[in-house]
Design an enzyme around this catalytic site. Structure first.
Site, PDB file in Angstrom:
ATOM      1  N   CYS A 151      -2.138  -5.837   2.325  1.00  0.00           N
ATOM      2  CA  CYS A 151      -2.898  -6.146   1.112  1.00  0.00           C
ATOM      3  C   CYS A 151      -1.960  -6.412  -0.067  1.00  0.00           C
ATOM      4  O   CYS A 151      -1.065  -5.610  -0.356  1.00  0.00           O
ATOM      5  CB  CYS A 151      -3.815  -4.974   0.789  1.00  0.00           C
ATOM      6  SG  CYS A 151      -4.610  -5.138  -0.807  1.00  0.00           S
ATOM      7  N   CYS A 190      -2.818  -0.173   1.913  1.00  0.00           N
ATOM      8  CA  CYS A 190      -3.063  -0.905   3.157  1.00  0.00           C
ATOM      9  C   CYS A 190      -1.944  -1.934   3.295  1.00  0.00           C
ATOM     10  O   CYS A 190      -1.607  -2.636   2.334  1.00  0.00           O
ATOM     11  CB  CYS A 190      -4.434  -1.575   3.129  1.00  0.00           C
ATOM     12  SG  CYS A 190      -5.768  -0.387   2.935  1.00  0.00           S
ATOM     13  N   CYS A 223     -16.562 -11.506  -6.576  1.00  0.00           N
ATOM     14  CA  CYS A 223     -15.757 -10.420  -6.013  1.00  0.00           C
ATOM     15  C   CYS A 223     -15.182  -9.631  -7.187  1.00  0.00           C
ATOM     16  O   CYS A 223     -14.407 -10.156  -7.990  1.00  0.00           O
ATOM     17  CB  CYS A 223     -14.659 -11.024  -5.149  1.00  0.00           C
ATOM     18  SG  CYS A 223     -13.651  -9.782  -4.353  1.00  0.00           S
ATOM     19  N   ASN A 270      -4.486 -13.917   4.944  1.00  0.00           N
ATOM     20  CA  ASN A 270      -3.981 -14.850   3.930  1.00  0.00           C
ATOM     21  C   ASN A 270      -2.586 -14.397   3.499  1.00  0.00           C
ATOM     22  O   ASN A 270      -2.467 -13.386   2.813  1.00  0.00           O
ATOM     23  CB  ASN A 270      -4.891 -14.843   2.694  1.00  0.00           C
ATOM     24  CG  ASN A 270      -6.239 -15.426   3.000  1.00  0.00           C
ATOM     25  OD1 ASN A 270      -6.343 -16.552   3.457  1.00  0.00           O
ATOM     26  ND2 ASN A 270      -7.280 -14.647   2.762  1.00  0.00           N
ATOM     27  N   CYS A 312      -9.139 -13.728   0.049  1.00  0.00           N
ATOM     28  CA  CYS A 312      -9.236 -12.295   0.303  1.00  0.00           C
ATOM     29  C   CYS A 312      -7.855 -11.676   0.548  1.00  0.00           C
ATOM     30  O   CYS A 312      -7.071 -12.193   1.322  1.00  0.00           O
ATOM     31  CB  CYS A 312     -10.119 -12.096   1.519  1.00  0.00           C
ATOM     32  SG  CYS A 312     -10.615 -10.427   1.706  1.00  0.00           S
ATOM     33  N   GLY A 330      -8.592  -2.546  -5.702  1.00  0.00           N
ATOM     34  CA  GLY A 330      -8.944  -1.126  -5.762  1.00  0.00           C
ATOM     35  C   GLY A 330      -9.903  -0.681  -4.682  1.00  0.00           C
ATOM     36  O   GLY A 330     -10.534  -1.481  -4.013  1.00  0.00           O
ATOM     37  N   GLU A 331      -9.970   0.656  -4.515  1.00  0.00           N
ATOM     38  CA  GLU A 331     -10.919   1.276  -3.588  1.00  0.00           C
ATOM     39  C   GLU A 331     -12.083   1.794  -4.439  1.00  0.00           C
ATOM     40  O   GLU A 331     -11.938   2.783  -5.179  1.00  0.00           O
ATOM     41  CB  GLU A 331     -10.215   2.417  -2.833  1.00  0.00           C
ATOM     42  CG  GLU A 331     -11.142   3.413  -2.150  1.00  0.00           C
ATOM     43  CD  GLU A 331     -12.140   2.785  -1.176  1.00  0.00           C
ATOM     44  OE1 GLU A 331     -11.719   2.134  -0.226  1.00  0.00           O
ATOM     45  OE2 GLU A 331     -13.366   2.964  -1.390  1.00  0.00           O
ATOM     46  N   GLU A 379      -8.103  -9.164 -11.556  1.00  0.00           N
ATOM     47  CA  GLU A 379      -8.633 -10.461 -11.158  1.00  0.00           C
ATOM     48  C   GLU A 379     -10.062 -10.340 -10.655  1.00  0.00           C
ATOM     49  O   GLU A 379     -10.437  -9.361 -10.009  1.00  0.00           O
ATOM     50  CB  GLU A 379      -7.747 -11.066 -10.070  1.00  0.00           C
ATOM     51  CG  GLU A 379      -6.373 -11.383 -10.602  1.00  0.00           C
ATOM     52  CD  GLU A 379      -5.473 -12.058  -9.581  1.00  0.00           C
ATOM     53  OE1 GLU A 379      -5.917 -12.267  -8.433  1.00  0.00           O
ATOM     54  OE2 GLU A 379      -4.334 -12.366  -9.944  1.00  0.00           O
ATOM     55  N   CYS A 410      -4.068  -0.301  -6.661  1.00  0.00           N
ATOM     56  CA  CYS A 410      -4.738   0.550  -5.665  1.00  0.00           C
ATOM     57  C   CYS A 410      -3.714   1.498  -5.065  1.00  0.00           C
ATOM     58  O   CYS A 410      -2.560   1.125  -4.856  1.00  0.00           O
ATOM     59  CB  CYS A 410      -5.357  -0.308  -4.556  1.00  0.00           C
ATOM     60  SG  CYS A 410      -6.321   0.676  -3.372  1.00  0.00           S
TER      61      CYS A 410
HETATM   62  S1  SF4 Z   1      -7.335  -2.906  -2.478  1.00  0.00           S
HETATM   63 FE1  SF4 Z   1      -8.474  -2.479  -0.579  1.00  0.00          FE
HETATM   64  S2  SF4 Z   1      -7.240  -3.366   1.079  1.00  0.00           S
HETATM   65 FE2  SF4 Z   1      -5.926  -3.237  -0.767  1.00  0.00          FE
HETATM   66  S3  SF4 Z   1      -4.825  -1.274  -0.587  1.00  0.00           S
HETATM   67 FE3  SF4 Z   1      -6.681  -0.901  -1.775  1.00  0.00          FE
HETATM   68  S4  SF4 Z   1      -8.230  -0.238  -0.293  1.00  0.00           S
HETATM   69 FE4  SF4 Z   1      -6.561  -1.212   0.869  1.00  0.00          FE
END
Ligand code: SF4
Length: 390
Positions: A129, A126, A115, A314, A357, A175-176, A102, A122
């Site tokens: 998330c 977290c 964004c 959110n 977010c 993703g990171e 997305e 990911c």
């Molecule tokens: S996308 Fe960002 S907030 Fe979500 S798990 Fe990965 S690093 Fe963490």
């Protein structure tokens, strides 16, 4: 016309994968063409959104035939797109047969921010998330990252340097980004290149959960703005929310941020803080955060070296966290303001289309096996351990 031999067994180069340097090299070494030709084609792709070589009218027939033989411009396919009532626009982009990511455009008074995602899913897990619930499948290629900008810029009728509908990019989607370093850095170089999207360094922001060694590496090769997903100012709580903190605790992370800011000659760093009801939204949390931010300013001897963005959580299906009520959010903000810190509360945008977010999800296939393989590989390279995904 010179004949061009076509070897169907050799994969064509996707030109969207190449930054200026790579494009010049490809034109010189593979096509035997001059540098300015590479520049011409970048403008066709990134300024005029043309992908068919036959439509690139200022290229000679011979060059077009060579390009047909050796190259292609393959952009992500829009699987689905949805405008929100507040002007936010979300695209679901097919990345291959199985996965989709997305990308979200968020217009504001005098800026338009895209964004952008860097991975399919990911691995960092977290806890608050939505992307994390899907696990990790794979890194995106440079073409797949810059392709998100291409799709949005074309939709917006973006003309670099002339209009301002797409003014900022944040690497803050799925993703990171620092775990897909080379592709992200190359894509950000195209975003900032005059032959690409011509965005100023300050208008491209990379957001990380805290990959300390890669923050230092980024400082060596790029001048983009840095944002850090902090969410807690003490290690016990941050490790609970952001498991990567176990590997790179707050003190190490803040030192890496100091080094980054110093190398960037005193650029400020943004710390993102997602407020979750009864988790990290109490007065003691605000005071801890204020203290940490003050220490950062002191280390850099610069007022407002640390900027804070407050993001009310959110909710998404299946999460155990909740959004604090408005009074609690205001109290948290007031405590930071009283410590001398401006701490804007991010307005929720696009929540009617799940584009707010932390809500980005996409479609991630085959995640379990790949996630395990990915984490094993990272572990062997000294990256986050398996407990990052526990
Ligand atoms: S996308 Fe960002 S907030 Fe979500 S798990 Fe990965 S690093 Fe963490």
């Amino acid at each position: 016309m010179t004949e061009v031999a076509i070897d169907a067994t050799v994969a064509k180069q996707n030109l969207l994968d190449l930054d200026r340097e790579g494009m010049e090299r490809f034109f010189a070494e593979t096509l035997g063409e001059k540098r300015f030709r590479a520049h011409q084609i970048m403008k066709w792709i990134h300024h005029r959104y043309v992908t068919d070589f036959n439509d690139m009218t200022d290229l000679g027939k011979v060059l077009r035939a060579k390009l047909e033989a050796h190259a292609e411009v393959r952009v992500p396919q829009v699987q689905f797109e949805k405008p929100s009532t507040d002007g936010t626009h979300k695209w679901l982009l097919a990345m291959d047969g199985k996965n989709a990511i997305e990308t979200v455009y968020i217009p504001d008074k005098n800026r338009g921010t895209l964004c952008v995602s860097s991975q399919v899913g990911c691995a960092l897990n977290c806890q608050f998330c939505s992307t994390a619930t899907q696990g990790f499948n794979r890194n995106l290629s440079t073409a797949e990252i810059i392709g998100q900008v291409w799709v949005a810029a074309r939709h917006l009728g973006n003309v670099p340097h002339k209009q301002r509908r797409l003014t900022n990019v944040v690497m803050m989607g799925m993703g990171e980004p620092l775990m897909n370093f080379d592709n992200v850095v190359r894509a950000m170089s195209i975003m900032r290149d005059d032959l690409g999207y011509g965005l100023a360094n300050k208008r491209v922001t990379l957001s990380t959960a805290g990959m300390v060694p890669m923050i230092d590496k980024l400082a060596e090769v790029s001048d983009v703005s840095l944002a850090v997903s902090l969410h807690a100012a003490n290690d016990a709580l941050r490790t609970e929310l952001v498991p990567l903190n176990k590997k790179y605790p707050i003190a190490e992370l803040m030192e890496a941020c100091v080094r980054y800011a110093q190398r960037k000659r005193g650029e400020s760093i943004t710390f993102e803080y997602t407020l979750m009801r009864d988790v990290n939204d109490q007065p003691q949390h605000a005071r801890e955060l204020a203290r940490l931010m003050r220490e950062f300013d002191n280390r850099l001897q610069m007022k407002d070296a640390a900027k804070v963005n407050l993001i009310p959580f959110n909710p998404f299906p299946g999460t155990r966290y909740e959004r604090p009520d408005d009074a609690t959010i205001r109290r948290f903000q007031k405590l930071l303001n009283e410590s001398g810190r401006i701490a804007p509360v991010r307005r929720t945008r696009g929540d009617d289309i799940d584009a707010a977010c932390g809500q980005l999800k996409g479609q991630v296939a085959d995640r379990t096996r790949r996630q395990a393989e990915h984490l094993k590989r990272l572990e062997s390279q000294g990256g986050p351990g398996v407990d990052a995904a526990a």
